[in-house]
Scaffold this motif. Structure first.
Motif, PDB file in Angstrom:
ATOM      1  N   GLY A 144       0.824  -1.209   0.000  1.00 64.01           N
ATOM      2  CA  GLY A 144       0.000   0.000   0.000  1.00 64.01           C
ATOM      3  C   GLY A 144       0.854   1.254   0.000  1.00 64.01           C
ATOM      4  N   VAL A 145       1.912   1.247   0.807  1.00 66.43           N
ATOM      5  CA  VAL A 145       2.840   2.388   0.871  1.00 66.43           C
ATOM      6  C   VAL A 145       3.560   2.561  -0.461  1.00 66.43           C
ATOM      7  N   LEU A 146       3.999   1.449  -1.062  1.00 65.87           N
ATOM      8  CA  LEU A 146       4.679   1.510  -2.359  1.00 65.87           C
ATOM      9  C   LEU A 146       3.742   2.061  -3.447  1.00 65.87           C
ATOM     10  N   GLY A 147       2.464   1.636  -3.417  1.00 66.21           N
ATOM     11  CA  GLY A 147       1.477   2.152  -4.367  1.00 66.21           C
ATOM     12  C   GLY A 147       1.270   3.651  -4.191  1.00 66.21           C
ATOM     13  N   ALA A 148       1.245   4.103  -2.941  1.00 68.49           N
ATOM     14  CA  ALA A 148       1.059   5.534  -2.648  1.00 68.49           C
ATOM     15  C   ALA A 148       2.255   6.345  -3.131  1.00 68.49           C
ATOM     16  N   ILE A 149       3.457   5.822  -2.898  1.00 70.72           N
ATOM     17  CA  ILE A 149       4.671   6.527  -3.333  1.00 70.72           C
ATOM     18  C   ILE A 149       4.703   6.650  -4.855  1.00 70.72           C
ATOM     19  N   PHE A 150       4.394   5.524  -5.543  1.00 70.63           N
ATOM     20  CA  PHE A 150       4.380   5.523  -7.007  1.00 70.63           C
ATOM     21  C   PHE A 150       3.375   6.547  -7.543  1.00 70.63           C
ATOM     22  N   SER A 151       2.153   6.538  -7.008  1.00 64.65           N
ATOM     23  CA  SER A 151       1.107   7.461  -7.448  1.00 64.65           C
ATOM     24  C   SER A 151       1.475   8.903  -7.137  1.00 64.65           C
ATOM     25  N   PHE A 152       2.048   9.136  -5.955  1.00 65.25           N
ATOM     26  CA  PHE A 152       2.437  10.489  -5.536  1.00 65.25           C
ATOM     27  C   PHE A 152       3.464  11.073  -6.498  1.00 65.25           C
ATOM     28  N   ILE A 153       4.454  10.254  -6.880  1.00 65.72           N
ATOM     29  CA  ILE A 153       5.489  10.712  -7.811  1.00 65.72           C
ATOM     30  C   ILE A 153       4.909  10.921  -9.203  1.00 65.72           C
ATOM     31  N   LEU A 154       4.048   9.972  -9.633  1.00 63.63           N
ATOM     32  CA  LEU A 154       3.488  10.009 -10.983  1.00 63.63           C
ATOM     33  C   LEU A 154       2.686  11.277 -11.241  1.00 63.63           C
ATOM     34  N   VAL A 155       1.805  11.644 -10.296  1.00 64.50           N
ATOM     35  CA  VAL A 155       0.947  12.823 -10.527  1.00 64.50           C
ATOM     36  C   VAL A 155       1.730  14.130 -10.452  1.00 64.50           C
ATOM     37  N   GLY A 156       2.980  14.062 -10.027  1.00 65.23           N
ATOM     38  CA  GLY A 156       3.811  15.271  -9.958  1.00 65.23           C
ATOM     39  C   GLY A 156       4.777  15.400 -11.110  1.00 65.23           C
ATOM     40  N   LEU A 157       4.768  14.413 -12.029  1.00 64.02           N
ATOM     41  CA  LEU A 157       5.696  14.452 -13.156  1.00 64.02           C
ATOM     42  C   LEU A 157       5.326  15.542 -14.153  1.00 64.02           C
ATOM     43  N   VAL A 160       6.617  15.032 -21.080  1.00 66.81           N
ATOM     44  CA  VAL A 160       7.857  14.941 -21.848  1.00 66.81           C
ATOM     45  C   VAL A 160       7.558  14.998 -23.341  1.00 66.81           C
ATOM     46  N   SER A 161       8.597  15.222 -24.139  1.00 66.99           N
ATOM     47  CA  SER A 161       8.470  15.227 -25.587  1.00 66.99           C
ATOM     48  C   SER A 161       8.725  13.810 -26.095  1.00 66.99           C
ATOM     49  N   THR A 162       7.815  13.291 -26.928  1.00 70.58           N
ATOM     50  CA  THR A 162       7.907  11.892 -27.385  1.00 70.58           C
ATOM     51  C   THR A 162       7.668  11.805 -28.894  1.00 70.58           C
ATOM     52  N   PRO A 163       8.064  10.694 -29.531  1.00 66.48           N
ATOM     53  CA  PRO A 163       7.886  10.552 -30.985  1.00 66.48           C
ATOM     54  C   PRO A 163       6.428  10.450 -31.397  1.00 66.48           C
ATOM     55  N   ASP A 164       6.156  10.772 -32.678  1.00 62.91           N
ATOM     56  CA  ASP A 164       4.796  10.736 -33.210  1.00 62.91           C
ATOM     57  C   ASP A 164       4.522   9.477 -34.028  1.00 62.91           C
ATOM     58  N   ILE A 175      -1.344   2.250 -22.561  1.00 65.06           N
ATOM     59  CA  ILE A 175      -1.020   2.640 -21.183  1.00 65.06           C
ATOM     60  C   ILE A 175      -2.111   3.524 -20.587  1.00 65.06           C
ATOM     61  N   SER A 176      -2.554   4.524 -21.365  1.00 62.71           N
ATOM     62  CA  SER A 176      -3.525   5.492 -20.828  1.00 62.71           C
ATOM     63  C   SER A 176      -4.883   4.851 -20.558  1.00 62.71           C
ATOM     64  N   ILE A 177      -5.314   3.902 -21.410  1.00 62.95           N
ATOM     65  CA  ILE A 177      -6.611   3.264 -21.185  1.00 62.95           C
ATOM     66  C   ILE A 177      -6.573   2.399 -19.933  1.00 62.95           C
ATOM     67  N   CYS A 178      -5.395   1.827 -19.623  1.00 61.32           N
ATOM     68  CA  CYS A 178      -5.253   1.050 -18.380  1.00 61.32           C
ATOM     69  C   CYS A 178      -5.416   1.964 -17.176  1.00 61.32           C
ATOM     70  N   ALA A 179      -4.836   3.164 -17.273  1.00 61.87           N
ATOM     71  CA  ALA A 179      -4.920   4.116 -16.163  1.00 61.87           C
ATOM     72  C   ALA A 179      -6.357   4.528 -15.897  1.00 61.87           C
ATOM     73  N   MET A 180      -7.178   4.527 -16.932  1.00 60.88           N
ATOM     74  CA  MET A 180      -8.571   4.958 -16.770  1.00 60.88           C
ATOM     75  C   MET A 180      -9.381   4.023 -15.876  1.00 60.88           C
ATOM     76  N   LEU A 193       1.179  13.364 -19.878  1.00 57.14           N
ATOM     77  CA  LEU A 193       2.552  13.093 -19.447  1.00 57.14           C
ATOM     78  C   LEU A 193       3.396  12.531 -20.592  1.00 57.14           C
ATOM     79  N   LEU A 194       2.783  11.679 -21.399  1.00 57.47           N
ATOM     80  CA  LEU A 194       3.501  11.030 -22.499  1.00 57.47           C
ATOM     81  C   LEU A 194       3.619  11.932 -23.723  1.00 57.47           C
TER      82      LEU A 194
END
Length: 319
Positions: A144-157, A160-164, A175-180, A193-194
């Motif tokens: 639970g703590v690891l999940g919270a740390i991951f989410s806390f960092i993720l929403v603060g990112l 970035v610039s990525t290929p088209d 990836i994004s549909i999984c997050a939904m 983010l991507l």
């Protein structure tokens, strides 16, 4: 008649009242998806349909596609949980179409009040979902703590610039549909983010253009692949490692509270198609403890109470 019988035999609502309840839950998910940083998956957890949602997505299996290829429409309709998914999707789409402008305006004119309501909703959801962990062992707490740390960092990112390239569009969609369907993580935020939010919304503005059509097909295929694969992975872990999985999901929600804190200071933003999207921001203390602060706290309490009430109703129905 066979089509109607196949429809009625599937899992889902059986009365007008039950259909309306599912549509209402879809409306809640749709409104949540409009709010940047808030996930429809969180609302699915709050309203008690999360497991049913995962099972319904999984119901589009090999048997369904086999019957579809053979033009066995009756058999194909009997396999997936359409009786549940269609009213749910109807509610989601209605909410996103009808409430998008209203929510956008409220976030511009009353951001603290909107975030406060959702802060209360998510705070009580953490308690409600956390109760489903079962055994509060050291392992569950650690995950639970690891999940919270991951989410806390993720929403603060910062985005970035990525290929088209189409392969990368496919990957971003997967990836994004999984997050939904993950509580606490917004699919639209992941897309931002991507570095593909503007790219995809641009393609949606002119889908008839051959280049944009190719982009949208790649995106749709990525969404179908991602949600099909991830729903099965998530179902496996919920069934085989329920305590750990729910602990991680609870942690995701707890970490995402960083994004939902009502009082913010914008550090960097970008305008996409006439709309301002925040790239980075910092949480701050309330600037004053006045009537506005009291209203914000009151809305937190209301949001908190709504989830507790829904949990009580759900428990009463099961009992």
């Amino acid at each position: 008649m066979n089509l109607i019988k196949a429809w009625n035999n599937g899992p889902g609502p059986n009365s007008i009242r039950e259909y309306l309840v599912v549509i209402l839950k879809g409306l809640c998910m749709g409104v949540a998806d409009i709010i940047p940083g808030v996930s429809g998956g969180t609302m699915a957890f709050i309203t008690g349909i999360y497991d049913q949602l995962i099972d319904s997505i999984r119901s589009f299996n090999g048997e369904f596609f086999k019957k579809l290829v053979k033009f066995d429409l009756t058999g194909a309709i009997a396999v997936p949980h359409l009786k549940f998914l269609i009213p749910l999707l109807f509610g989601i789409v209605v909410a996103m179409v009808s409430m998008a402008r209203i929510i956008h305006e409220l976030l511009l004119t009353h951001p603290v009040q909107v975030w406060s309501l959702f802060f209360g909703l998510i705070a009580s959801s953490i308690i409600v979902v956390g109760k489903r962990v079962g055994n509060f062992s050291v392992k569950n707490i650690l995950f639970g703590v690891l999940g919270a740390i991951f989410s806390f960092i993720l929403v603060g990112l910062i985005p970035v610039s990525t290929p088209d390239s189409l392969w990368f569009v496919f990957l971003c969609a997967s990836i994004s549909i999984c997050a939904m369907i993950l509580p606490g993580i917004s699919g639209a935020f992941i897309l931002l983010l991507l570095g593909k939010y503007e790219y995809i919304t641009g393609a949606l503005r002119n889908p008839a253009n051959p280049e944009n059509t190719a982009i949208l097909i790649a995106f749709a295929c990525g969404c179908a692949f991602g949600i099909s694969l991830f729903s099965r992975v998530l179902h496996y872990f919920l069934e085989k490692h329920h305590g750990v999985t729910v602990s991680i999901l609870t942690g995701f929600m707890a970490g995402a509270m960083r994004k939902i804190w009502p009082w913010k200071e914008v550090l960097d933003s970008i305008v996409v198609r006439g709309k301002t999207h925040v790239l980075s921001e910092a949480n701050i203390l309330p600037p004053a403890y006045d009537a506005d602060f009291a209203m914000a706290v009151s809305l937190m309490v209301v949001g908190f109470a709504i989830v507790i009430f829904l949990e009580w109703v759900s428990s009463a129905q099961k009992g």
